[in-house]
Design a protein around this motif. Structure first.
Motif, PDB file in Angstrom:
ATOM      1  N   GLU A  85      34.082 -39.964 131.990  1.00  0.00           N
ATOM      2  CA  GLU A  85      34.511 -41.368 132.070  1.00  0.00           C
ATOM      3  C   GLU A  85      33.414 -42.301 131.556  1.00  0.00           C
ATOM      4  OE1 GLU A  85      37.199 -44.292 132.513  1.00  0.00           O
ATOM      5  OE2 GLU A  85      37.621 -42.178 132.884  1.00  0.00           O
ATOM      6  N   VAL A  86      32.163 -41.977 131.810  1.00  0.00           N
ATOM      7  CA  VAL A  86      31.050 -42.770 131.272  1.00  0.00           C
ATOM      8  C   VAL A  86      31.090 -42.713 129.752  1.00  0.00           C
ATOM      9  CG1 VAL A  86      28.541 -42.913 131.057  1.00  0.00           C
ATOM     10  CG2 VAL A  86      29.568 -42.539 133.285  1.00  0.00           C
ATOM     11  N   CYS A  87      31.340 -41.537 129.200  1.00  0.00           N
ATOM     12  CA  CYS A  87      31.399 -41.390 127.741  1.00  0.00           C
ATOM     13  C   CYS A  87      32.541 -42.216 127.156  1.00  0.00           C
ATOM     14  CB  CYS A  87      31.567 -39.921 127.356  1.00  0.00           C
ATOM     15  SG  CYS A  87      30.097 -38.932 127.698  1.00  0.00           S
ATOM     16  N   ILE A  88      33.661 -42.229 127.845  1.00  0.00           N
ATOM     17  CA  ILE A  88      34.808 -43.017 127.379  1.00  0.00           C
ATOM     18  C   ILE A  88      34.459 -44.504 127.360  1.00  0.00           C
ATOM     19  CG2 ILE A  88      37.136 -43.782 128.021  1.00  0.00           C
ATOM     20  CD1 ILE A  88      37.586 -40.862 129.033  1.00  0.00           C
ATOM     21  N   ARG A  89      33.735 -44.954 128.370  1.00  0.00           N
ATOM     22  CA  ARG A  89      33.340 -46.359 128.429  1.00  0.00           C
ATOM     23  C   ARG A  89      32.243 -46.691 127.409  1.00  0.00           C
ATOM     24  NH1 ARG A  89      35.109 -48.605 133.556  1.00  0.00           N
ATOM     25  NH2 ARG A  89      37.035 -47.457 133.869  1.00  0.00           N
ATOM     26  N   ALA A  90      31.382 -45.731 127.126  1.00  0.00           N
ATOM     27  CA  ALA A  90      30.229 -45.987 126.268  1.00  0.00           C
ATOM     28  C   ALA A  90      30.580 -45.935 124.784  1.00  0.00           C
ATOM     29  CB  ALA A  90      29.121 -44.980 126.566  1.00  0.00           C
ATOM     30  N   GLU A 130      16.525 -50.642 124.462  1.00  0.00           N
ATOM     31  CA  GLU A 130      15.250 -49.923 124.512  1.00  0.00           C
ATOM     32  C   GLU A 130      15.382 -48.677 125.391  1.00  0.00           C
ATOM     33  OE1 GLU A 130      10.883 -50.997 126.106  1.00  0.00           O
ATOM     34  OE2 GLU A 130      11.852 -52.510 124.849  1.00  0.00           O
ATOM     35  N   GLN A 131      16.127 -48.784 126.487  1.00  0.00           N
ATOM     36  CA  GLN A 131      16.334 -47.671 127.417  1.00  0.00           C
ATOM     37  C   GLN A 131      17.837 -47.465 127.660  1.00  0.00           C
ATOM     38  OE1 GLN A 131      13.997 -45.676 128.779  1.00  0.00           O
ATOM     39  NE2 GLN A 131      12.400 -46.763 127.669  1.00  0.00           N
ATOM     40  N   PRO A 132      18.528 -46.758 126.788  1.00  0.00           N
ATOM     41  CA  PRO A 132      19.973 -46.570 126.987  1.00  0.00           C
ATOM     42  C   PRO A 132      20.317 -45.747 128.220  1.00  0.00           C
ATOM     43  CG  PRO A 132      19.209 -45.311 125.091  1.00  0.00           C
ATOM     44  CD  PRO A 132      18.062 -46.140 125.558  1.00  0.00           C
ATOM     45  N   ARG A 133      19.384 -44.918 128.676  1.00  0.00           N
ATOM     46  CA  ARG A 133      19.644 -44.094 129.864  1.00  0.00           C
ATOM     47  C   ARG A 133      19.942 -44.964 131.080  1.00  0.00           C
ATOM     48  NH1 ARG A 133      15.520 -39.460 131.212  1.00  0.00           N
ATOM     49  NH2 ARG A 133      16.504 -38.703 129.313  1.00  0.00           N
ATOM     50  N   GLY A 134      19.199 -46.044 131.240  1.00  0.00           N
ATOM     51  CA  GLY A 134      19.434 -46.943 132.368  1.00  0.00           C
ATOM     52  C   GLY A 134      20.829 -47.547 132.334  1.00  0.00           C
ATOM     53  N   TRP A 135      21.272 -47.939 131.143  1.00  0.00           N
ATOM     54  CA  TRP A 135      22.622 -48.499 130.997  1.00  0.00           C
ATOM     55  C   TRP A 135      23.660 -47.449 131.365  1.00  0.00           C
ATOM     56  CZ3 TRP A 135      27.159 -47.702 128.394  1.00  0.00           C
ATOM     57  CH2 TRP A 135      28.035 -48.783 128.297  1.00  0.00           C
ATOM     58  N   LEU A 136      23.490 -46.240 130.858  1.00  0.00           N
ATOM     59  CA  LEU A 136      24.449 -45.167 131.129  1.00  0.00           C
ATOM     60  C   LEU A 136      24.482 -44.819 132.617  1.00  0.00           C
ATOM     61  CD1 LEU A 136      23.600 -42.906 128.068  1.00  0.00           C
ATOM     62  CD2 LEU A 136      25.733 -44.177 128.405  1.00  0.00           C
ATOM     63  N   LEU A 137      23.323 -44.773 133.247  1.00  0.00           N
ATOM     64  CA  LEU A 137      23.277 -44.468 134.685  1.00  0.00           C
ATOM     65  C   LEU A 137      23.909 -45.579 135.520  1.00  0.00           C
ATOM     66  CD1 LEU A 137      19.746 -42.859 134.959  1.00  0.00           C
ATOM     67  CD2 LEU A 137      21.950 -41.718 135.307  1.00  0.00           C
ATOM     68  N   ARG A 138      23.727 -46.821 135.097  1.00  0.00           N
ATOM     69  CA  ARG A 138      24.340 -47.940 135.821  1.00  0.00           C
ATOM     70  C   ARG A 138      25.857 -47.866 135.720  1.00  0.00           C
ATOM     71  NH1 ARG A 138      23.350 -50.618 139.898  1.00  0.00           N
ATOM     72  NH2 ARG A 138      21.333 -51.277 139.166  1.00  0.00           N
ATOM     73  N   VAL A 139      26.371 -47.545 134.545  1.00  0.00           N
ATOM     74  CA  VAL A 139      27.817 -47.393 134.368  1.00  0.00           C
ATOM     75  C   VAL A 139      28.326 -46.241 135.232  1.00  0.00           C
ATOM     76  CG1 VAL A 139      29.627 -46.774 132.710  1.00  0.00           C
ATOM     77  CG2 VAL A 139      27.866 -48.425 132.073  1.00  0.00           C
ATOM     78  N   LEU A 140      27.586 -45.142 135.255  1.00  0.00           N
ATOM     79  CA  LEU A 140      27.974 -43.987 136.068  1.00  0.00           C
ATOM     80  C   LEU A 140      28.074 -44.369 137.541  1.00  0.00           C
ATOM     81  CD1 LEU A 140      27.509 -40.460 135.721  1.00  0.00           C
ATOM     82  CD2 LEU A 140      26.070 -41.273 137.564  1.00  0.00           C
TER      83      LEU A 140
END
Length: 110
Positions: free
Chosen positions: A48-53, A64-74
């Motif tokens: 679902e995170v991948c679908i949103r991203a 600069e830090q895409p991991r933080g964005w992805l973790l927040r969405v998760l």
């Protein structure tokens, strides 16, 4: 599926997305598993995170830090799914075993 957009560097949008997710997949999956305690639910949450991203690939690549964005969405998706689950799975009082027993409850015993 949809039309693949090729960037001037030669990589398609889907290849760029796969590269981005591959870099962060292990962290996303471990975080999802810690939240859900289920391999199936963790996989669904990461999907679902991948679908949103995917539609926001350009924006994510610019971070600069895409991991933080992805973790927040998760995390936000997990909270939303958890709330939805709790709303759907509210049991009625008459279904509760404590109320169905014929023996006296604590107030009557006192």
């Amino acid at each position: 599926m949809g039309k693949q957009v090729v960037t001037p560097g030669g990589e398609s949008e889907s290849e760029r997305f796969a590269t981005l997710i591959r870099q962060h997949y292990d962290v996303l999956y471990r975080s999802a598993y810690r939240l859900t305690r289920s391999t199936v639910d963790a996989e669904d949450l990461v999907q679902e995170v991948c679908i949103r991203a995917y539609p926001r690939l350009g924006e994510i690549e610019g971070l600069e830090q895409p991991r933080g964005w992805l973790l927040r969405v998760l995390y936000r998706l997990f909270i939303d799914l958890r709330r939805r689950y709790e709303r759907k799975n509210v049991g009625a009082i008459d279904e509760d075993e404590e109320f169905l027993r014929d023996e006296p409850g604590p107030p009557e015993r006192a």
